[in-house]
Design a protein around this motif. Structure first.
Motif, PDB file in Angstrom:
ATOM      1  N   ALA A  58       5.550  20.655  33.914  1.00 56.70           N
ATOM      2  CA  ALA A  58       6.050  20.638  35.345  1.00 56.70           C
ATOM      3  C   ALA A  58       5.364  22.006  36.006  1.00 56.70           C
ATOM      4  CB  ALA A  58       7.492  20.521  35.558  1.00 56.70           C
ATOM      5  N   ARG A  59       5.745  23.019  35.224  1.00 56.17           N
ATOM      6  CA  ARG A  59       5.039  24.173  35.629  1.00 56.17           C
ATOM      7  C   ARG A  59       3.419  24.305  35.796  1.00 56.17           C
ATOM      8  NH1 ARG A  59       8.748  27.974  31.681  1.00 56.17           N
ATOM      9  NH2 ARG A  59      10.710  28.175  33.305  1.00 56.17           N
ATOM     10  N   TYR A  60       3.111  23.886  34.817  1.00 59.41           N
ATOM     11  CA  TYR A  60       1.417  23.627  34.766  1.00 59.41           C
ATOM     12  C   TYR A  60       0.939  22.885  35.841  1.00 59.41           C
ATOM     13  CZ  TYR A  60      -3.084  21.618  33.339  1.00 59.41           C
ATOM     14  OH  TYR A  60      -4.219  21.029  33.350  1.00 59.41           O
ATOM     15  N   HIS A  61       1.748  21.767  36.077  1.00 60.11           N
ATOM     16  CA  HIS A  61       1.094  20.752  37.345  1.00 60.11           C
ATOM     17  C   HIS A  61       1.471  21.795  38.847  1.00 60.11           C
ATOM     18  CE1 HIS A  61       0.368  17.507  35.035  1.00 60.11           C
ATOM     19  NE2 HIS A  61       1.451  17.213  34.896  1.00 60.11           N
ATOM     20  N   HIS A  62       2.524  22.371  38.481  1.00 64.14           N
ATOM     21  CA  HIS A  62       2.605  23.324  39.930  1.00 64.14           C
ATOM     22  C   HIS A  62       1.502  24.471  39.901  1.00 64.14           C
ATOM     23  CE1 HIS A  62       6.093  21.609  41.142  1.00 64.14           C
ATOM     24  NE2 HIS A  62       6.988  21.786  40.193  1.00 64.14           N
ATOM     25  N   TYR A  63       1.283  25.217  38.927  1.00 66.76           N
ATOM     26  CA  TYR A  63       0.099  25.915  38.995  1.00 66.76           C
ATOM     27  C   TYR A  63      -1.110  25.554  39.269  1.00 66.76           C
ATOM     28  CZ  TYR A  63       2.973  29.648  37.006  1.00 66.76           C
ATOM     29  OH  TYR A  63       4.006  30.699  36.670  1.00 66.76           O
ATOM     30  N   GLU A  64      -1.436  24.073  38.979  1.00 64.89           N
ATOM     31  CA  GLU A  64      -2.755  23.446  39.262  1.00 64.89           C
ATOM     32  C   GLU A  64      -2.803  23.191  40.794  1.00 64.89           C
ATOM     33  OE1 GLU A  64      -5.456  22.225  37.300  1.00 64.89           O
ATOM     34  OE2 GLU A  64      -4.543  23.967  36.247  1.00 64.89           O
ATOM     35  N   VAL A  65      -1.753  22.825  41.456  1.00 67.55           N
ATOM     36  CA  VAL A  65      -1.483  22.776  42.841  1.00 67.55           C
ATOM     37  C   VAL A  65      -1.760  23.915  43.664  1.00 67.55           C
ATOM     38  CG1 VAL A  65      -0.103  21.971  44.772  1.00 67.55           C
ATOM     39  CG2 VAL A  65      -0.009  20.690  42.602  1.00 67.55           C
ATOM     40  N   ALA A  66      -1.291  24.972  43.049  1.00 67.80           N
ATOM     41  CA  ALA A  66      -1.468  26.484  43.533  1.00 67.80           C
ATOM     42  C   ALA A  66      -3.031  26.769  43.470  1.00 67.80           C
ATOM     43  CB  ALA A  66      -0.487  27.401  42.848  1.00 67.80           C
ATOM     44  N   SER A  67      -3.559  26.634  42.225  1.00 67.31           N
ATOM     45  CA  SER A  67      -4.825  26.991  42.198  1.00 67.31           C
ATOM     46  C   SER A  67      -5.798  26.196  43.155  1.00 67.31           C
ATOM     47  CB  SER A  67      -5.407  26.709  40.731  1.00 67.31           C
ATOM     48  OG  SER A  67      -4.445  27.489  39.733  1.00 67.31           O
ATOM     49  N   ALA A  68      -5.560  24.827  43.524  1.00 66.75           N
ATOM     50  CA  ALA A  68      -6.215  24.033  44.397  1.00 66.75           C
ATOM     51  C   ALA A  68      -6.120  24.547  45.827  1.00 66.75           C
ATOM     52  CB  ALA A  68      -5.667  22.756  44.236  1.00 66.75           C
ATOM     53  N   ALA A  69      -4.811  25.044  46.026  1.00 60.51           N
ATOM     54  CA  ALA A  69      -4.538  25.542  47.193  1.00 60.51           C
ATOM     55  C   ALA A  69      -5.151  26.841  47.554  1.00 60.51           C
ATOM     56  CB  ALA A  69      -3.118  25.737  47.606  1.00 60.51           C
ATOM     57  N   PHE A  70      -5.575  27.738  46.648  1.00 56.49           N
ATOM     58  CA  PHE A  70      -6.156  29.068  46.695  1.00 56.49           C
ATOM     59  C   PHE A  70      -7.613  28.695  46.858  1.00 56.49           C
ATOM     60  CE2 PHE A  70      -1.989  30.865  44.651  1.00 56.49           C
ATOM     61  CZ  PHE A  70      -1.669  31.473  45.606  1.00 56.49           C
ATOM     62  N   GLN A  71      -7.894  27.922  46.160  1.00 57.12           N
ATOM     63  CA  GLN A  71      -9.718  27.613  46.048  1.00 57.12           C
ATOM     64  C   GLN A  71      -9.859  27.078  47.574  1.00 57.12           C
ATOM     65  OE1 GLN A  71     -10.210  24.709  43.179  1.00 57.12           O
ATOM     66  NE2 GLN A  71     -10.030  26.313  41.497  1.00 57.12           N
ATOM     67  N   ILE A  72      -9.100  26.209  48.030  1.00 58.21           N
ATOM     68  CA  ILE A  72      -9.207  25.792  49.545  1.00 58.21           C
ATOM     69  C   ILE A  72      -9.216  26.895  50.343  1.00 58.21           C
ATOM     70  CG2 ILE A  72      -7.954  24.410  51.368  1.00 58.21           C
ATOM     71  CD1 ILE A  72      -7.394  22.306  49.177  1.00 58.21           C
ATOM     72  N   ALA A  73      -8.330  27.930  50.250  1.00 52.89           N
ATOM     73  CA  ALA A  73      -8.020  28.900  51.001  1.00 52.89           C
ATOM     74  C   ALA A  73      -9.243  29.744  51.084  1.00 52.89           C
ATOM     75  CB  ALA A  73      -6.639  29.638  50.854  1.00 52.89           C
ATOM     76  N   ALA A  74      -9.737  30.160  49.802  1.00 55.96           N
ATOM     77  CA  ALA A  74     -10.806  30.907  49.721  1.00 55.96           C
ATOM     78  C   ALA A  74     -11.968  30.425  50.453  1.00 55.96           C
ATOM     79  CB  ALA A  74     -11.056  31.289  48.229  1.00 55.96           C
ATOM     80  N   SER A  75     -12.398  28.961  50.085  1.00 58.45           N
ATOM     81  CA  SER A  75     -13.452  28.424  50.867  1.00 58.45           C
ATOM     82  C   SER A  75     -13.364  28.395  52.404  1.00 58.45           C
ATOM     83  CB  SER A  75     -13.683  27.188  50.238  1.00 58.45           C
ATOM     84  OG  SER A  75     -12.677  26.231  50.662  1.00 58.45           O
ATOM     85  N   SER A  76     -11.983  28.236  52.763  1.00 58.72           N
ATOM     86  CA  SER A  76     -11.909  28.181  54.262  1.00 58.72           C
ATOM     87  C   SER A  76     -12.086  29.424  54.670  1.00 58.72           C
ATOM     88  CB  SER A  76     -10.441  27.976  54.710  1.00 58.72           C
ATOM     89  OG  SER A  76     -10.276  26.722  54.121  1.00 58.72           O
ATOM     90  N   ALA A  77     -11.622  30.736  54.154  1.00 61.74           N
ATOM     91  CA  ALA A  77     -11.864  32.119  54.774  1.00 61.74           C
ATOM     92  C   ALA A  77     -13.141  32.568  54.522  1.00 61.74           C
ATOM     93  CB  ALA A  77     -11.134  32.987  53.567  1.00 61.74           C
ATOM     94  N   GLY A  78     -13.989  31.946  53.553  1.00 60.22           N
ATOM     95  CA  GLY A  78     -15.635  32.165  53.418  1.00 60.22           C
ATOM     96  C   GLY A  78     -16.415  31.612  54.605  1.00 60.22           C
ATOM     97  N   SER A  79     -15.845  30.406  54.859  1.00 65.26           N
ATOM     98  CA  SER A  79     -16.709  29.421  55.917  1.00 65.26           C
ATOM     99  C   SER A  79     -16.256  30.167  57.410  1.00 65.26           C
ATOM    100  CB  SER A  79     -16.136  28.012  55.850  1.00 65.26           C
ATOM    101  OG  SER A  79     -14.865  27.818  56.244  1.00 65.26           O
ATOM    102  N   ASP A  80     -15.185  30.653  57.494  1.00 63.59           N
ATOM    103  CA  ASP A  80     -14.657  31.273  58.723  1.00 63.59           C
ATOM    104  C   ASP A  80     -15.452  32.477  59.270  1.00 63.59           C
ATOM    105  OD1 ASP A  80     -12.687  29.215  59.197  1.00 63.59           O
ATOM    106  OD2 ASP A  80     -11.117  30.753  58.722  1.00 63.59           O
ATOM    107  N   SER A  81     -15.887  33.317  57.940  1.00 64.16           N
ATOM    108  CA  SER A  81     -16.675  34.581  58.121  1.00 64.16           C
ATOM    109  C   SER A  81     -18.190  34.096  58.388  1.00 64.16           C
ATOM    110  CB  SER A  81     -16.702  35.382  56.784  1.00 64.16           C
ATOM    111  OG  SER A  81     -17.398  34.525  55.773  1.00 64.16           O
ATOM    112  N   SER A  82     -18.604  33.150  58.197  1.00 63.27           N
ATOM    113  CA  SER A  82     -20.113  32.622  58.467  1.00 63.27           C
ATOM    114  C   SER A  82     -19.991  32.271  59.895  1.00 63.27           C
ATOM    115  CB  SER A  82     -20.590  31.507  57.656  1.00 63.27           C
ATOM    116  OG  SER A  82     -19.717  30.391  57.340  1.00 63.27           O
ATOM    117  N   SER A  83     -18.902  31.631  60.642  1.00 63.61           N
ATOM    118  CA  SER A  83     -19.034  31.085  61.860  1.00 63.61           C
ATOM    119  C   SER A  83     -19.187  32.236  62.879  1.00 63.61           C
ATOM    120  CB  SER A  83     -17.892  30.432  62.241  1.00 63.61           C
ATOM    121  OG  SER A  83     -17.047  29.871  61.106  1.00 63.61           O
TER     122      SER A  83
END
Length: 163
Positions: A138-163
């Motif tokens: 269960a912890r592993y699955h939660h960390y996987e969801v957190a990792s996905a969220a951090f990846q999305i956040a990083a890509s969103s922050a990166g795309s915001d800087s290029s706008s």
């Protein structure tokens, strides 16, 4: 271009530079959290696998003890039936002692709190290992969801800087 326009252009460039630094810092912090969630996720996954192996080994040991107990009980029951067929008192006494020994062995196979290796103790230990495995998974699955969220956040922050 006049002096006033040059000043405005310089101020805008300076503002954009500061904004880019903040975005870069934000991406770095998100990347740090991503790395932590990936590391903790892998640790939880490894623990889950380890606990699964432990539970499997304990259940196999439990099965072996149960089979041994069943064999000893069967031989003991068969020997009890043979008691009536024997006319020799010495042979009856020896067989009775052997039946008592087998009964004690069967009881030890069922419960052996001193070593924790009776079938009852093995089953309890295996269940605890399964619970630990399930929690780690269960912890592993939660960390996987957190990792996905951090990846999305990083890509969103990166795309915001290029706008």
């Amino acid at each position: 271009m006049g002096a006033h326009e040059s000043m405005e252009h310089a101020e805008h460039a300076e503002h954009a530079s500061g904004s880019n630094k903040r975005i870069a810092l934000l991406i770095a912090v998100i990347a740090l959290f991503l790395a932590l969630s990936e590391t903790l996720g892998k640790g939880a996954q490894t623990e889950s696998i380890s606990k699964n192996v432990e539970a499997s080994n304990l259940w196999a040991f439990f099965q072996a003890k149960s089979i041994r107990r069943t064999v000893v009980q069967s031989v003991s029951e068969h020997a009890k039936l043979s008691l009536g067929l024997s006319g020799d008192d010495a042979q009856k006494a020896a067989l009775t002692k052997q039946i008592d020994d087998w009964t004690k062995i069967a009881a030890r196979y069922r419960s052996e709190p001193e070593t924790g290796e009776g079938s009852e103790q093995l089953a309890a230990r295996a269940k605890k290992a399964e619970e630990a495995r399930d929690l780690a998974m269960a912890r592993y699955h939660h960390y996987e969801v957190a990792s996905a969220a951090f990846q999305i956040a990083a890509s969103s922050a990166g795309s915001d800087s290029s706008s």
